[in-house]
Design a protein around this motif. Structure first.
Motif, short mmCIF file in Angstrom:
data_model
loop_
_atom_site.label_atom_id
_atom_site.label_comp_id
_atom_site.label_asym_id
_atom_site.label_seq_id
_atom_site.Cartn_x
_atom_site.Cartn_y
_atom_site.Cartn_z
N TYR A 140 0.84 -1.20 0.00
CA TYR A 140 0.00 0.00 0.00
C TYR A 140 0.88 1.25 0.00
CZ TYR A 140 -3.77 -3.13 1.60
OH TYR A 140 -4.70 -4.15 1.71
N VAL A 141 0.44 2.27 -0.72
CA VAL A 141 1.10 3.57 -0.73
C VAL A 141 0.07 4.64 -0.40
CG1 VAL A 141 2.14 5.34 -2.21
CG2 VAL A 141 3.03 3.01 -2.26
N GLN A 142 0.45 5.54 0.48
CA GLN A 142 -0.43 6.66 0.83
C GLN A 142 0.19 7.97 0.40
OE1 GLN A 142 -0.96 5.99 5.08
NE2 GLN A 142 -3.03 5.27 4.70
N SER A 143 -0.63 8.76 -0.26
CA SER A 143 -0.27 10.10 -0.70
C SER A 143 -1.57 10.90 -0.65
CB SER A 143 0.36 10.05 -2.10
OG SER A 143 0.78 11.31 -2.52
N ALA A 144 -1.78 11.81 -1.62
CA ALA A 144 -3.11 12.41 -1.73
C ALA A 144 -4.13 11.31 -2.02
CB ALA A 144 -3.12 13.48 -2.80
N PRO A 145 -3.82 10.35 -2.92
CA PRO A 145 -4.68 9.16 -3.07
C PRO A 145 -4.20 8.04 -2.16
CG PRO A 145 -3.11 9.21 -4.86
CD PRO A 145 -2.82 10.43 -4.01
N PHE A 146 -5.02 7.01 -2.05
CA PHE A 146 -4.69 5.79 -1.31
C PHE A 146 -4.59 4.68 -2.36
CE2 PHE A 146 -6.41 2.65 2.12
CZ PHE A 146 -5.12 2.18 2.34
N LEU A 147 -3.42 4.05 -2.47
CA LEU A 147 -3.14 3.14 -3.58
C LEU A 147 -2.72 1.77 -3.06
CD1 LEU A 147 -0.96 5.71 -5.55
CD2 LEU A 147 -3.34 5.11 -6.06
N VAL A 148 -3.00 0.73 -3.87
CA VAL A 148 -2.59 -0.62 -3.53
C VAL A 148 -2.07 -1.32 -4.78
CG1 VAL A 148 -4.92 -1.59 -3.88
CG2 VAL A 148 -3.29 -2.77 -2.39
N SER A 149 -1.04 -2.14 -4.58
CA SER A 149 -0.47 -2.96 -5.66
C SER A 149 -0.46 -4.42 -5.22
CB SER A 149 0.97 -2.51 -5.96
OG SER A 149 1.59 -3.40 -6.88
N ILE A 150 -0.76 -5.32 -6.17
CA ILE A 150 -0.70 -6.75 -5.88
C ILE A 150 0.39 -7.44 -6.72
CG2 ILE A 150 -3.09 -6.93 -5.12
CD1 ILE A 150 -3.79 -8.02 -7.90
N ASP A 151 1.18 -6.63 -7.42
CA ASP A 151 2.27 -7.20 -8.23
C ASP A 151 3.63 -6.61 -7.83
OD1 ASP A 151 2.06 -4.65 -9.25
OD2 ASP A 151 1.41 -5.25 -11.25
N GLY A 152 3.79 -6.37 -6.54
CA GLY A 152 5.08 -5.90 -6.05
C GLY A 152 5.38 -4.46 -6.35
N GLY A 153 4.38 -3.69 -6.68
CA GLY A 153 4.58 -2.26 -6.93
C GLY A 153 4.68 -1.87 -8.38
N LYS A 154 4.57 -2.83 -9.29
CA LYS A 154 4.67 -2.49 -10.72
C LYS A 154 3.48 -1.66 -11.17
CE LYS A 154 7.32 -6.69 -11.80
NZ LYS A 154 7.30 -7.99 -12.55
N THR A 155 2.29 -2.01 -10.69
CA THR A 155 1.08 -1.26 -11.02
C THR A 155 0.28 -1.04 -9.74
OG1 THR A 155 -0.20 -3.27 -11.46
CG2 THR A 155 0.97 -2.25 -13.34
N PHE A 156 -0.51 0.03 -9.75
CA PHE A 156 -1.32 0.38 -8.58
C PHE A 156 -2.75 0.69 -8.98
CE2 PHE A 156 2.82 1.05 -6.69
CZ PHE A 156 2.63 0.75 -5.34
N GLU A 157 -3.66 0.43 -8.06
CA GLU A 157 -5.05 0.83 -8.20
C GLU A 157 -5.44 1.68 -7.00
OE1 GLU A 157 -7.55 -2.54 -8.64
OE2 GLU A 157 -6.77 -3.09 -10.63
N SER A 158 -6.40 2.57 -7.21
CA SER A 158 -6.86 3.44 -6.13
C SER A 158 -7.85 2.72 -5.22
CB SER A 158 -7.52 4.70 -6.70
OG SER A 158 -6.58 5.47 -7.41
N ILE A 159 -7.77 3.04 -3.95
CA ILE A 159 -8.75 2.60 -2.97
C ILE A 159 -9.62 3.80 -2.63
CG2 ILE A 159 -9.11 1.77 -0.62
CD1 ILE A 159 -6.54 0.21 -0.86
N ASP A 160 -10.91 3.60 -2.67
CA ASP A 160 -11.85 4.68 -2.37
C ASP A 160 -11.99 4.80 -0.85
OD1 ASP A 160 -13.68 6.69 -2.55
OD2 ASP A 160 -15.35 5.42 -3.17
N GLY A 161 -11.25 5.72 -0.27
CA GLY A 161 -11.30 5.91 1.17
C GLY A 161 -12.43 6.82 1.59
N PRO A 162 -12.63 6.98 2.88
CA PRO A 162 -13.77 7.76 3.37
C PRO A 162 -13.58 9.26 3.26
CG PRO A 162 -12.50 6.90 5.20
CD PRO A 162 -11.90 6.31 3.96
N HIS A 163 -12.35 9.72 3.10
CA HIS A 163 -12.14 11.17 3.06
C HIS A 163 -11.12 11.57 2.01
CE1 HIS A 163 -12.35 15.24 4.78
NE2 HIS A 163 -11.07 15.30 4.50
N GLY A 164 -9.87 11.49 2.32
CA GLY A 164 -8.80 11.91 1.40
C GLY A 164 -7.61 12.41 2.21
N ASP A 165 -6.48 12.58 1.55
CA ASP A 165 -5.23 13.00 2.20
C ASP A 165 -4.85 11.98 3.27
OD1 ASP A 165 -5.27 15.16 0.57
OD2 ASP A 165 -5.68 16.64 2.12
#
Length: 455
Positions: A140-165
Motif C-alpha cells: 500500500y502507498v499513501q499520498s493524496a490518493p490511497f493506492l494498492v499494488s498486488i504485483d510488487g509495486g509495478k502497477t497500482f489501483e486506487s482505494i476509495d477511502g472515506p475522506h482523502g489526504d
C-alpha cells in the motif's frame, strides 16, 4: 555509526520499520527538512536510508541503487519475506528519479520499480508505504490518493477511502483484510481490504481556522474547517435538548476560508479557499458561483510571477459602512461592490515585496504548488467599526498599514524599532509588532481569530 542514529542538525528520523521475524533488524529513513515562511525545504545530503542488525546499537547506510538526490522517504519490510523491503523515495522531480524502490536482499540493493509521480507527489506532507503482512507482493502507498499494488509495486489501483489526504495505516497481521486508516477526516476501519469503511462522522475531528457570527436569533456561527467545507452552526438547538447535526450545515468556501456577509442579513456569504478563489453562496437556495479578482490558475507558479500573491488565509471582509461592499487581500487590498463581477485595487503593495522570497514553494527536489508558502502577502484586514474609510492591514512579513480615507492614502504604522530589528532577522518568521500606544484596539468586530496548524 554509534548507538544514536544522528546525521546532522538539519536531519531527523521520519520512518522506522522493524523486521517482525527478526526484531533486532531495523530500517530507518532520515530526512533533511526545514520549513521557512516562504518555502518548504525537503531533502538534501542528510536524507538517507539506514539499517541496523543489532537492535539499533549500530547503523549502516543502504543506498546502493538509490538516487543521490534524496528527500523524504518511507520504508517497510515485509513480514511475509524478510528479504523484501519497499522504500518510497522523494527525489529530483525534474530528472524523474523518485518513486517506489524494492530490495530483494534485505536492503543491500535497490531497484526502481515504479516512478509514477502520483506515488511521491507533495512528498513532505505525504508518502507512506506499508507491506502486506502475509503477501510479499502486496503493498500500500499513501499520498493524496490511497493506492494498492498486488504485483510488487509495478502497477497500482486506487482505494476509495472515506475522506482523502492519507497519512497512516495499520494492517491486522492475522487478518490483512482488516485495515485501520488515518486521513485528514479522522480514522476508519475496514474488514474487506478497503472496499467499505466505517463512518468518520462519530469523531469530533474538525479543526476550525476562525469564526464569524451573524446577528440572527439564535445567532449562527460560521467558520472554515481543515480540509473540508466551511460550516454554519446554530448557537441554540431550538426545540431540542441540545445542538445536534440538524443544526449544522455547510457554508461558502472551505478549509482556510474567511467568511464575509452582512450580519443583519446573511443570505449571501462570501467564502474563500486558497489562491484567491471565492465562492458566493445563497444560503436560502443553496445556489452558488465562484468569483476571483484575476481568474488565473496559480497552482505551481512562482509567487513572484503571480499578479496577486494570496496568503493561504487570504482575508475577505464585509464593509459595515458601504452597502454590498467587500474587501479581499493579496499583496494589495482589493474591493468589490457588485459581488465579484469587478474588482478595484485600493492600495499599493502593502508588504515588503522581497522578491528573493517569492520563488518556488518547495525545494530542492519537489515544488510545493498549492500556495501555502506564498509570502509577502496581507494576512489580516480589519475595518473600523466606527469610522468610515479607516482600515488596518497586517502582512505576513511584518508590516502594519493604515488608511483613513478608504484606501486613497496609506501610512506604514509599523514601529520603527521593529522594522530595524526584523531587517536583522529576515530569515525568521516575523512576529506581529505591538500597536502604537496612542491607538485603541477596536474590540467590536465579530471576527475571532484563532491559531491552528496549517495543511
Amino acid at each position: 555509526m554509534g548507538e544514536n542514529l544522528i546525521v546532522d542538525s538539519k536531519t531527523g528520523a521520519v520512518e522506522l520499520s522493524m523486521d517482525m521475524n527478526y526484531p533486532e533488524i531495523l530500517y530507518a529513513a532520515m530526512w533533511e527538512h526545514k520549513r521557512l515562511p516562504w518555502q518548504v525545504i525537503s531533502g538534501g545530503p542528510g536524507s538517507g536510508l539506514y539499517k541496523s542488525t543489532d537492535a539499533g546499537k549500530t547503523w549502516k547506510k543502504i543506498h546502493k541503487g538509490l538516487p543521490e538526490e534524496k528527500g523524504k522517504m518511507a520504508i517497510s519490510v515485509s513480514r511475509a519475506n524478510s528479504n523484501k523491503v519497499y522504500a518510497l523515495v522523494e527525489s529530483d522531480t525534474e530528472k524523474d528519479l523518485g518513486g517506489l524502490f524494492v530490495s530483494d536482499d534485505a536492503g543491500e540493493n535497490w531497484t526502481l520499480i515504479n516512478k509514477n509521480n502520483e506515488l511521491t507527489q507533495r512528498a513532505w506532507y505525504y508518502i507512506e508505504v506499508f507491506a502486506d503482512p502475509q503477501n510479499e507482493h502486496k503493498v500500500y502507498v499513501q499520498s493524496a490518493p490511497f493506492l494498492v499494488s498486488i504485483d510488487g509495486g509495478k502497477t497500482f489501483e486506487s482505494i476509495d477511502g472515506p475522506h482523502g489526504d492519507y497519512h497512516d495505516l495499520w494492517i491486522n497481521p492475522k487478518n490483512p483484510n482488516n485495515l485501520m486508516l488515518a486521513d485528514d477526516g479522522g480514522g476508519s476501519i475496514s474488514f474487506n481490504a478497503g472496499k467499505t469503511w466505517s463512518t468518520q462522522s462519530n469523531m469530533p475531528t474538525s479543526q476550525m481556522y476562525r469564526i464569524e457570527v451573524d446577528n440572527q436569533w439564535p445567532f449562527r456561527i460560521y467558520g472554515g474547517q481543515q480540509d473540508n467545507t466551511s460550516l454554519v452552526i446554530s448557537s441554540i438547538g431550538l426545540g431540542r435538548s441540545g445542538i445536534s447535526r440538524e443544526h449544522w450545515n455547510y457554508s461558502a468556501g472551505g478549509e482556510s476560508a474567511f467568511l464575509a456577509f452582512n450580519p443583519d442579513d446573511p443570505r449571501y456569504v462570501l467564502g474563500g479557499s486558497y489562491q484567491g478563489t471565492i465562492e458566493v453562496l445563497d444560503m436560502k437556495t443553496q445556489g452558488s458561483t465562484n468569483i476571483m479578482a484575476s481568474p488565473i490558475q496559480y497552482l505551481g507558479m512562482d509567487a513572484k510571477d503571480m499578479k496577486y500573491r494570496y496568503n493561504w488565509n487570504a482575508p475577505i471582509i464585509w464593509s459595515r459602512h458601504e452597502p454590498n461592499t467587500f474587501f479581499h487581500a493579496a499583496q494589495v487590498l482589493l474591493k468589490t461592490q457588485d459581488w465579484g463581477k469587478t474588482w478595484s485595487e485600493v492600495s499599493p503593495d502593502l508588504t515588503r515585496n522581497e522578491k528573493e522570497k517569492q520563488g518556488k514553494g518547495g525545494a530542492p527536489y519537489t515544488n510545493e504548488a498549492v500556495g501555502a508558502e506564498n509570502y509577502g502577502t496581507i494576512a489580516y484586514v480589519i475595518e473600523s467599526s466606527h469610522e468610515k474609510g479607516t482600515i488596518w492591514t497586517g502582512s505576513d512579513d511584518g508590516l502594519v498599514q493604515l488608511t483613513r480615507d478608504g484606501g486613497k492614502t496609506w501610512t506604514n504604522v509599523t514601529r520603527k524599532e521593529w522594522l530595524k530589528r526584523s531587517s536583522m532577522q529576515s530569515t525568521f518568521l516575523p512576529m506581529i509588532p505591538p500597536l502604537p500606544t496612542s491607538l485603541q484596539l477596536d474590540t467590536s468586530s465579530t471576527t475571532i481569530p484563532c491559531t491552528i496548524q496549517n495543511h
